[in-house]
Structure formats: structure tokens, C-alpha cells
Design an enzyme around this catalytic site. Structure first.
Site, mmCIF file in Angstrom:
data_model
loop_
_atom_site.group_PDB
_atom_site.id
_atom_site.type_symbol
_atom_site.label_atom_id
_atom_site.label_comp_id
_atom_site.label_asym_id
_atom_site.label_seq_id
_atom_site.Cartn_x
_atom_site.Cartn_y
_atom_site.Cartn_z
ATOM 1 N N TYR A 1 47.299 61.895 40.311
ATOM 2 C CA TYR A 1 48.470 61.133 40.701
ATOM 3 C C TYR A 1 49.687 61.496 39.660
ATOM 4 C CZ TYR A 1 46.218 58.036 43.767
ATOM 5 O OH TYR A 1 45.721 57.420 44.789
ATOM 6 N N LYS B 1 29.223 35.854 25.548
ATOM 7 C CA LYS B 1 30.267 35.758 26.214
ATOM 8 C C LYS B 1 30.740 37.115 26.947
ATOM 9 C CE LYS B 1 33.379 36.837 22.325
ATOM 10 N NZ LYS B 1 34.471 36.349 21.417
#
EC number: 5.1.1.1
Length: 369
Positions: free
Chosen positions: A264, A38
């Protein structure tokens, strides 16, 4: 092995073979092996992994959702595939692609019977899941009679297996709880088999269950993280080989003065004259904003470089003061030596999360045996 000149996830099928054989060596010869592929095979490449496991004669594959199974079928994978968390809207899709659903509630059971009948199915294989303590998905023990009653009224489906999931098989503080889960599941299975009159396969153990609870191996075991190189313990990790190596490259190097800031929100301030490197991988690639500000690191020319400031969407910045490096040099985010589990632990998370977060925009490079 070629050095990276861009961000790339290398997937070593030789390591996968090693892990598969190591885990198989812990089983009795007749015990079947289900491989969990998965989430793009835990962030790697589900098609390449599934096909290699098929080559290794794995007995079953498992995915979380129907469309993951469809992807494998469309790629030519023919091994039986269990869908662990199917949704009723996809039941026709499941049947059309010969996938096998986990049935975990009365609503799901009734709906799948209706769809199977409408598709003129006979004895379509399904897998009944019981909840024995994880409290996530599954029937309760007192549902056995009702399930058996529903099954007795239809020929459209037939139970291929009964299964449950261990909640804490890696935790030495939860041995009693895990042993009680095993006992509970065996008891449920006996009641169920007596009601339906035949013997579905039984499976319960995940990777840590395979390693720690031989009495729970039963007819089949399921392994996810172990196949990808992590055994949930220092001892077992040493016996396994991580199959994935995430690499990148230095795009640019900056020399900054004391008190200059990086990134940032000016989240990092230089303490002195420092050297930083910018690397083309960011939170859109799976290096989330949990890293940076003292959490997380990469390796450049064998030396550890901490991630500084805020992780950007497409870039991270690292402190390379004192590291002999230049633009274009390879960067190791994780590999067999500098493991994903170590990077994850530095930020208080687990290897599963960092592996499965690697974005599909990151190039995959398959390394064969």
C-alpha cells in the site's frame, strides 16, 4: 517440534515451569507467589497457563478485569483470583464467581460494601491498593483512617491483603526511588494494621522487584512478564525461557525489478533486482503498522529478513533477497532464540506490547512438559 504450515503461536508449558521455578528460587520458602495472567496471559492462552500454574501450586492468580476472571472460573480454575482493576458495574459478577477485587478508592470501597451486603456476604476477601509513587491507581497514605473507619462499620468484607506497585524496579537509575517506595509502603501497612487490628498479607514486588529488591518480597510477590520469559535485563533474560513462539509460512515469493514498489501507498521501492516474500500475518494479528519501512524483521531458514513497505491487515512482505527459501517455508517472527524483545526494540517498543497484541485469531498450539 513440527514446522508451521500456517500462522501459529506455540506455547511451551515446559518453559513456563522453568520460569516459575527460577523466580520461586529467589524467594524465602514462606513467601507466596501470585501469577499475573491478565490479557490472555500476556497474549498466550490464559486458560492453559492458569491451569498449568495451578498444577505447579501457585498461590494466587491475577487478572485486570472481572470478565478475565470469569473466563478462568468457567474453565474450572479454582485458585484464588485477584481482579486488579475492577469496575463497580461488575461487582456482583465478581462475587458470583468468587473473584477478589482490588479496592483502590473510596468510591470503589463504598460501592463494593453495598453490593457485598446486598449479596449477604460475610468477610468477603478484598485487597486494598495504595499509591506509593506510580500515580496510577490506589489510596493515599492519608486515607488510612477513613478506610479503617469504613471497614469498622461492616462485616460484609475483610481485607485479605494490602499492596502497591513499583514504578521503576528494573531501572538502575531509580534505585533510591524504588527503595523509598518500599519504605513508604511498609510504613502505610503498619499504620493500617494498627487501625484494623489484624494482619493482612503484604505484597509489592513485580518481576523486576523479585529480582532486584529482596527486602520488598514481604508476604507475597507478583510476577507477570517473568513467567513468560523476560526479566527486564540481559542477565535475567538469559536465565528465563520465552514461552511463546510466533511462526508463520511463506505464502508467495515475488521477483521484482529495480524501482518497482511493494504494498500500500507504494511504501517500498526496490533498489535493484530483489526477491520478496508475502507472509500471512498482519496488523489484525498483532504485527502493527509501527513495523515495516526499515523497522522489524523475521527469520527464514536462519536468516534475517526485514519487513518492507506498510504492514497490511492480514499480511506482511519481507525482503528475502539472498536468502535460500521457497514458498511454504517456515517463518519465525519470534521464539526462544529470536526473542520478542529484540523485535520490539527494533521498533522502539517493549516485549509486553508485542506479546499482548497477538490476536485471538492466531491459532494457539500448546506444547506440554
Amino acid at each position: 517440534m513440527p514446522k508451521a504450515n500456517e500462522t501459529v503461536l506455540e506455547i511451551d508449558l515446559g518453559a513456563l515451569t522453568h520460569n516459575f521455578n527460577h523466580l520461586k528460587s529467589k524467594l524465602q520458602p514462606k513467601t507466596k507467589f501470585l501469577a499475573v495472567v491478565k490479557a490472555f496471559a500476556y497474549g498466550s492462552d490464559s486458560i492453559a497457563i492458569a491451569k498449568h500454574l495451578e498444577y505447579l501450586n501457585v498461590d494466587y492468580l491475577a487478572v485486570a478485569y472481572a470478565k478475565e476472571g470469569v473466563l478462568l472460573r468457567d474453565a474450572g480454575v479454582t485458585t484464588p483470583i485477584l481482579v486488579l482493576h475492577p469496575q463497580p458495574i461488575n461487582f456482583k459478577l465478581i462475587i458470583d464467581h468468587c473473584l477478589e477485587p482490588s479496592i483502590y478508592s473510596i468510591r470503589v470501597l463504598e460501592t463494593f460494601i453495598e453490593v457485598a451486603k446486598a449479596q449477604s456476604q460475610k468477610e468477603y476477601p478484598v485487597h486494598i491498593k495504595f499509591n506509593t509513587g506510580l500515580n496510577r491507581l490506589g489510596f493515599w497514605e492519608n486515607d488510612v483512617a477513613l478506610i479503617a473507619s469504613k471497614l469498622s462499620k461492616t462485616k460484609a468484607i475483610k481485607v485479605k491483603s494490602l499492596f502497591s506497585h513499583l514504578a521503576a524496579s528494573e531501572d538502575i537509575n531509580e534505585i533510591l526511588f524504588t527503595k523509598n517506595q518500599i519504605v513508604s509502603f511498609k510504613s502505610i501497612a503498619e499504620k493500617f494494621k494498627s487501625k484494623i487490628g489484624y494482619n493482612p498479607w503484604l505484597h509489592l514486588c513485580n518481576t523486576s522487584g523479585i529480582i532486584n529488591y529482596h527486602e520488598g518480597h514481604l508476604d507475597m510477590v507478583r510476577s507477570g512478564i517473568g513467567l513468560y520469559g523476560f526479566g527486564n535485563s540481559t542477565i535475567e533474560d538469559a536465565q528465563l525461557k520465552p514461552i511463546a513462539s510466533l511462526k508463520s509460512v511463506i505464502s508467495q515469493i515475488h521477483q521484482i525489478e529495480k524501482n518497482e514498489t511493494v504494498g500500500y501507498n507504494r511504501a517500498y521501492k526496490a533498489k535493484d533486482f530483489e526477491k520478496t516474500a508475502t507472509i500471512p500475518i498482519g496488523h489484525a494479528d498483532g504485527i502493527t503498522r509501527i513495523y515495516g519501512k526499515g523497522k522489524g524483521f523475521v527469520f527464514i531458514n536462519g536468516q534475517r529478513a526485514p519487513i518492507i513497505g506498510n504492514v497490511c491487515m492480514d499480511m506482511i512482505m519481507v525482503n528475502v533477497t539472498g536468502i535460500n527459501c521457497k514458498e511454504g517455508d517456515e517463518v519465525i517472527i519470534f521464539n526462544g532464540s529470536h526473542k520478542a524483545s529484540h523485535l520490539a526494540e527494533s521498533a522502539g517498543t517493549i516485549s509486553y506490547e508485542i506479546l499482548t497484541a497477538i490476536s485471538q485469531r492466531v491459532q494457539r498450539r500448546i506444547l506440554t512438559d
